[in-house]
Design an enzyme around this catalytic site. Structure first.
Site, PDB file in Angstrom:
ATOM      1  N   CYS B  87       0.839  -1.205   0.000  1.00 55.74           N
ATOM      2  CA  CYS B  87       0.000   0.000   0.000  1.00 55.74           C
ATOM      3  C   CYS B  87       0.874   1.256   0.000  1.00 55.74           C
ATOM      4  CB  CYS B  87      -0.978  -0.058   1.181  1.00 55.74           C
ATOM      5  SG  CYS B  87      -2.350   1.106   0.996  1.00 55.74           S
ATOM      6  N   HIS B 204      -3.442  -5.677   0.959  1.00 56.93           N
ATOM      7  CA  HIS B 204      -2.732  -5.963   2.208  1.00 56.93           C
ATOM      8  C   HIS B 204      -2.690  -7.457   2.531  1.00 56.93           C
ATOM      9  CE1 HIS B 204      -2.402  -1.815   3.878  1.00 56.93           C
ATOM     10  NE2 HIS B 204      -3.401  -1.593   3.034  1.00 56.93           N
ATOM     11  N   GLU B 206      -1.022  -8.800   4.860  1.00 51.99           N
ATOM     12  CA  GLU B 206      -0.982  -8.959   6.333  1.00 51.99           C
ATOM     13  C   GLU B 206      -2.385  -8.917   6.944  1.00 51.99           C
ATOM     14  OE1 GLU B 206      -0.460  -6.211   4.786  1.00 51.99           O
ATOM     15  OE2 GLU B 206      -0.869  -4.436   6.008  1.00 51.99           O
TER      16      GLU B 206
END
Lengths: 84, 232
Positions: B87, B204, B206
């Site tokens: 990002c 993302h 994560e």
């Protein structure tokens, strides 16, 4: 000597300017039917210590090349005011 | 595997990525502050996390790309070390020129925070080797400026070199403007450099690294990296 330098940065022709499009839509919607196009840029003012307006210009140009402008998507113009 | 997460003023996904990597790979993660001039010794993977570094002033990632730590990150990449930008981290990599291109404001003119499906285009990289090419994965996105842009010639070059690793798609893998949330050219969500040791992506992984988060597809990325580092 101190120079007041005005930098305009704006998206290159052909690069989608979503902000400009939205502003144009609003203006047209508000009755400004003569509007053909709108593109939005940034106005950056710099105060530079330099020996001459040429060297103030060159310093501003270096700042544009290194930080202020992403040459892939943006163009810029520089205007140096008379020394202050 | 030794990971270093770089923290800039305004980073806000640093703890998420540390948690995801530590939990899923059983390795420990260190951090570096943007003013540091060196990475911790022995770093294999550098992560530039998501967030709003420097408040997105001037252009997203532009000021972070001039932070002192970036020289060490570039040197690490130059030696073949792994770098991952997520990002805002991707935006920093673009501004650093470690990856080609730029991002523009989303076509919707809105901040988009939503689940998102991606097609893994190429699994021949340290980051995607655990996926199969063509696999559909779900990573969330959360950004305002994610429209990937590159002039036509360079875009062709990127495609020819197999540097596009992720593209936006539907749950079934269909690609069209309606499944391309931000208007990125060629539906591009993530790219690597020619050497394939630097990856940047807007979604993302994560945030897709545990069932409690609503997705687990990101775990494969961490394990791919770990295996690549261990094989080295």
């Amino acid at each position: 000597m101190k120079y007041h330098v005005k930098v305009l940065t704006y998206l290159k022709d052909g690069v989608l300017d979503t902000q400009g499009k939205a502003v144009a839509r609003s203006l047209t919607g508000a009755g400004h039917t003569s509007l053909l196009n709108c593109r939005v840029g940034k106005y950056i003012q710099l105060w530079i210590e330099a020996d001459s307006s040429e060297s103030a210009y060159r310093e501003a140009e270096r700042m544009c090349d290194e930080v202020l402008v992403n040459e892939l998507i943006e163009d810029f113009s520089i205007e140096v005011d008379e020394r202050q | 595997m030794k990971t270093t997460v770089v923290i800039f003023p305004g980073s806000n996904c640093d703890r998420d990525v540390i948690h995801a990597i530590e939990k899923t790979t059983g390795t420990t993660v260190e951090t570096a502050w943007h003013r540091d001039t060196a990475l911790p010794k022995g770093t294999d993977l550098v992560v530039l996390p998501g967030g709003f570094s420097y408040g997105d002033y001037l252009r997203c990632g532009a000021l972070s790309a001039r932070s002192p730590i970036i020289e060490a990150v570039s040197e690490h990449a130059g030696k073949g070390g792994l770098v991952l930008g997520i990002c805002n981290g991707f935006q920093v990599l673009l501004e650093t020129h470690l990856l080609p291109g730029a991002v523009l404001t989303n076509k919707t003119l809105t901040f988009i925070c939503s689940k998102c499906y991606l097609r893994v285009e190429n699994n021949d990289s340290p980051f995607t080797s655990g996926y199969s090419s063509g696999q559909i994965v779900q990573f969330p996105i959360a950004h305002n400026d994610g429209l990937f842009f590159l002039p036509p010639d360079e875009l062709d070059e990127l495609e020819k070199n197999g540097q596009v690793l992720f593209r936006y798609c539907s749950r079934k893998g269909e690609m069209s403007e309606s499944f391309n949330p931000n208007g990125s050219l060629n539906h591009i969500a993530g790219i690597v450099n020619r050497r394939k040791n630097v990856l940047g992506l807007m979604p993302h992984p994560e945030r897709a690294s545990g069932a409690i988060l609503g997705g687990v597809d990101g775990i494969t990325m961490w394990n791919s990296i770990k295996q690549w580092v261990e094989r080295k």
